[in-house]
Design a protein around this motif. Structure first.
Motif: not given
Length: 175
Positions: A90-99
């Motif tokens: 979830i944290s990896e995907m949320s950082s991807q979403v932010q980028s």
């Protein structure tokens, strides 16, 4: 309502509650499923009460309000390591979403800049218009320079002196 429609509604509501896996009131389920499947409110209420009696979903009563949710025993239990792995995903995907959102914002600003800037055709038209305007002004300047009715410095001095004289008289009379 016929039995086949009732059983279809029961199956649909059970699938909906299991898929969503969150608590709903009968009004919420009616509002969400009525648009797609055209279920009536009484059908939804009866189906949810039937499912609760059968034990397929759970029911909690808060005053006059009844809340229904999927039976959590039917879902597999998740270990702590699995939860940690899911949290990291979830944290990896949320950082991807932010980028990705940041790059989308940058692309949006770039798009706005490009759409607000002029095209090559517009620029060439404006350059031509400015050249013709410049040519008109240079032609006007040439006509003024070539004119023979220029004011001599003596005439100019005479007009300035007369103006000053009239201004002085005006000031005197003004008081």
């Amino acid at each position: 309502m016929s039995k086949s429609k009732e059983t279809a509604a029961v199956a649909l509501i059970l699938k909906y509650l299991n898929d969503q896996n969150r608590p709903y009131s009968t009004q919420d389920v009616f509002g969400n499923l009525q648009r797609e499947h055209g279920l009536g409110k009484t059908t939804v209420v009866k189906a949810m009460e039937q499912l609760a009696q059968q034990g397929k979903i759970k029911e909690k009563v808060y005053g006059k309000q009844k809340i229904y949710y999927a039976d959590q025993d039917q879902f597999p239990s998740v270990s702590d390591s699995e939860l940690k792995r899911l949290d990291s995903q979830i944290s990896e995907m949320s950082s991807q979403v932010q980028s990705i959102q940041q790059s989308c914002r940058q692309m949006d600003t770039e798009l706005k800049e490009l759409t607000s800037s002029r095209t090559t055709e517009e620029m060439t038209k404006e350059i031509e218009a400015l050249k013709t305007e410049c040519a008109q002004y240079t032609e006007k300047l040439q006509r003024i320079k070539c004119a023979t009715n220029h004011v001599t410095p003596e005439e100019k001095e005479k007009v300035y002196n007369e103006r000053n004289l009239y201004c002085k008289e005006w000031r005197k009379r003004k008081r």
